[in-house]
Motif scaffolding. Structure first.
Motif, short mmCIF file in Angstrom:
data_model
loop_
_atom_site.label_atom_id
_atom_site.label_comp_id
_atom_site.label_asym_id
_atom_site.label_seq_id
_atom_site.Cartn_x
_atom_site.Cartn_y
_atom_site.Cartn_z
N GLY A 1 9.98 -16.24 6.60
CA GLY A 1 11.31 -16.72 6.23
C GLY A 1 12.33 -16.64 7.34
O GLY A 1 13.47 -17.05 7.15
N GLY A 2 11.92 -16.07 8.49
CA GLY A 2 12.83 -15.99 9.63
C GLY A 2 13.92 -14.94 9.48
O GLY A 2 14.95 -15.00 10.16
N GLU A 3 13.73 -13.96 8.61
CA GLU A 3 14.73 -12.92 8.42
C GLU A 3 14.75 -11.98 9.62
O GLU A 3 13.76 -11.82 10.33
N SER A 4 15.89 -11.32 9.82
CA SER A 4 16.04 -10.42 10.97
C SER A 4 15.42 -9.06 10.71
O SER A 4 14.79 -8.47 11.58
N ASP A 5 15.59 -8.53 9.50
CA ASP A 5 15.04 -7.22 9.16
C ASP A 5 13.71 -7.40 8.45
O ASP A 5 13.65 -7.57 7.24
N VAL A 6 12.61 -7.36 9.22
CA VAL A 6 11.30 -7.67 8.66
C VAL A 6 10.42 -6.43 8.49
O VAL A 6 9.28 -6.53 8.06
N LEU A 7 10.95 -5.27 8.83
CA LEU A 7 10.15 -4.06 8.79
C LEU A 7 10.38 -3.31 7.48
O LEU A 7 11.51 -3.09 7.07
N GLU A 8 9.29 -2.92 6.85
CA GLU A 8 9.35 -2.15 5.61
C GLU A 8 8.97 -0.71 5.88
O GLU A 8 8.08 -0.42 6.69
N GLU A 9 9.64 0.21 5.20
CA GLU A 9 9.35 1.64 5.32
C GLU A 9 8.65 2.11 4.04
O GLU A 9 9.18 1.94 2.95
N ILE A 10 7.48 2.69 4.20
CA ILE A 10 6.76 3.26 3.06
C ILE A 10 6.63 4.75 3.32
O ILE A 10 5.90 5.18 4.21
N THR A 11 7.38 5.55 2.58
CA THR A 11 7.43 6.99 2.80
C THR A 11 6.78 7.74 1.64
O THR A 11 7.06 7.44 0.47
N VAL A 12 5.93 8.69 1.98
CA VAL A 12 5.26 9.50 0.96
C VAL A 12 5.32 10.97 1.39
O VAL A 12 5.42 11.28 2.57
N SER A 13 5.25 11.85 0.39
CA SER A 13 5.10 13.28 0.64
C SER A 13 3.67 13.66 0.33
O SER A 13 3.12 13.28 -0.71
N ALA A 14 3.05 14.42 1.23
CA ALA A 14 1.65 14.74 1.06
C ALA A 14 1.33 16.08 1.72
O ALA A 14 2.13 16.62 2.49
#
Length: 378
Positions: A71-84
Motif C-alpha cells: 500500500g506504500g505506507e511509511s510505517d510498515v514495521l509491526e512489533e510483536i512482543t511476548v513475555s516468556a
C-alpha cells in the motif's frame, strides 16, 4: 545408456519438498530485541505450570507488514512482543498469535537490553540458545541498548524499516574511525574463545538513532562501557581500521588528517618475566585543510606534518593501551589470541595468568604517517 540416465533422473524429477513453506505463509523476522524484566520467579520450583510463572524475558520481534508495503505506507514495521521464560518459548508464543511461520533467514539485527546483559544467568541462556539455533542469520549485527521500547519507537526519515536504518548506520564503521560493528558470528565467537566481547551501544536521540560508546561483555555479563575516543586506537592495533579521520595540532592550527589506509605489525618478546609488545604502524592519508603562513606543497613542510601526525598517533595509542591495562584491566585488544597464534610458547607460559600478564606488559609504538594528497592550498 540413455535409459540408464533417464532412470537416474526420474527420482530427482518426482522428489518434492514435503515440508516446504510457501513464501506467503512466512513471517520474516527482521530484528529481535531481548531484555530482562522484573523477576517473576515463584517461591517453589516444584509448582505446576512452571513456564507460566517465570516469564522473565520480554522479547520483541520486528516484522515487516506485506500489506502495508504494497500500500506504500511509511510505517510498515509491526512489533510483536511476548513475555516468556526463554527464547524458544517466545518463538512458540508468536505462533499462537500469528498465522505465519517465523523465518529468521533475513534477520538483520539482534538488540540486547542492558538489564539482560547485567544478568549473567539470563544472558548466558539467551546467547547459548541463539548459538545453537541453526536458523539464525549469523551475519546479523548485534547491538546493546538501555531502553528497547524507546528505541523501537523511532520512525526513520529516509528508511521504512528500522532494522535496515540501524544496520545501515553500523556499516558506516568502515569510514568512521570511532565506531565498530559486530556480527552475531563474531560476537559469539569472541564470547566462546576468550569470554570477552564488544558490541556498540545505540540509543534514541529525538527521531534518530545514535551510536555512542561500546558495551564491554565479560563472561556473559555487562562489564562497563568503552568511550568512543578509544575505538580508533583499538581498530588500528587490530588492523580493523579502513578509513577515518583524526584532528591534530600543527603549530597552533587544527588540521584534519583523513586516513585512507592503516596497517599494524605486532612483535612480541619477553624481558625479565614481562611481555613486551612492539607495534609498528604505517598509515596513509590526506590533508584537506588550509594552513595559514605555510606553503604546504614544500617537501620539508610535508615531512614536518608527517612527523607531527606520527607523534600524536603514538600518544593516542599509548593512552588507549593504558586505558585497557589500568582502567579496564582486561585484554579487549585481542592480544591473547594473537599470542596464541604467533607466539605459542609464550602463550602457554602466561595462559593461566593472562590478565595479570596483560596488565604488566610493556608496549612500544612506532608510527609512520604519510601524506599522499593535499586538498586546499593557497
Amino acid at each position: 545408456m540413455k535409459r540408464i540416465i533417464m532412470l537416474l533422473l526420474v527420482p530427482l524429477i518426482l522428489t518434492g519438498c514435503w515440508d516446504k513453506t510457501e513464501i506467503e505463509d512466512r513471517m520474516f523476522i527482521y530484528a529481535i530485541a531481548v531484555n530482562k524484566v522484573e523477576d517473576k520467579k515463584s517461591e517453589s520450583d516444584l509448582k505446576p505450570f512452571y513456564e507460566f510463572q517465570n516469564q522473565n524475558l520480554e522479547v520483541t520481534f520486528l516484522v515487516p507488514n506485506p500489506s502495508k508495503i504494497q500500500g506504500g505506507e511509511s510505517d510498515v514495521l509491526e512489533e510483536i512482543t511476548v513475555s516468556a521464560q526463554d527464547l524458544p518459548e517466545a518463538v512458540g508464543m508468536i505462533r499462537k498469535k500469528q498465522n505465519r511461520e517465523p523465518f529468521f533467514g533475513h534477520e538483520k539485527l539482534l538488540i540486547l537490553g542492558e538489564k539482560l546483559l547485567r544478568d549473567e544467568e539470563s544472558s548466558k541462556e539467551v546467547l547459548d540458545w541463539i548459538d545453537r539455533d541453526p536458523k539464525k542469520n549469523r551475519s546479523a549485527f548485534v547491538v546493546a541498548t538501555k531502553d528497547i521500547k524507546e528505541l523501537i519507537g523511532v520512525n526513520p526519515k529516509l528508511e521504512k524499516l528500522l532494522p535496515s536504518y540501524i544496520t545501515g548506520i553500523l556499516k558506516n564503521d568502515t569510514v568512521v574511525a570511532t565506531m565498530i560493528s559486530v556480527s552475531l558470528n563474531e560476537f559469539l565467537g569472541n564470547i566462546k574463545s576468550s569470554g570477552m566481547a564488544m558490541i556498540p551501544i545505540i540509543k534514541r536521540q529525538k527521531d534518530e538513532i545514535a551510536i555512542k560508546n561500546v558495551a564491554l561483555i565479560k563472561d556473559f555479563k555487562y562489564l562497563g562501557e568503552l568511550d568512543d575516543r578509544y575505538i580508533r586506537g583499538y581498530s588500528i592495533i587490530n588492523n580493523k581500521l579502513d578509513e577515518g579521520k583524526k584532528l591534530f595540532n600543527y603549530k597552533g592550527n587544527i588540521v584534519s588528517y583523513n586516513i585512507t589506509s592503516s596497517s599494524a605489525k605486532i612483535k612480541l618478546n619477553e624481558e625479565n618475566g614481562r611481555l613486551v609488545f612492539t607495534v609498528d604502524v604505517e598509515m596513509e592519508g590526506d590533508i584537506e585543510d588550509y594552513l595559514i603562513n605555510e606553503d604546504i606543497l614544500k617537501s620539508d613542510i610535508i615531512r614536518d606534518l608527517q612527523d607531527s601526525i606520527s607523534k600524536q598517533f603514538e600518544i593516542e595509542l599509548k593512552e588507549v593501551v593504558r586505558h585497557f591495562q589500568e582502567d579496564i584491566g582486561f585484554d579487549y585488544l585481542n592480544l591473547k589470541s594473537w599470542t596464541k597464534k604467533h607466539k605459542y610458547n609464550l602463550f602457554k607460559k602466561y595462559e593461566k595468568n593472562w590478565d595479570e600478564a596483560f596488565r604488566n606488559a610493556k608496549f612500544n609504538f612506532k608510527v609512520k604517517s604519510y601524506i599522499r594528497r593535499v586538498g586546499v592550498i593557497r
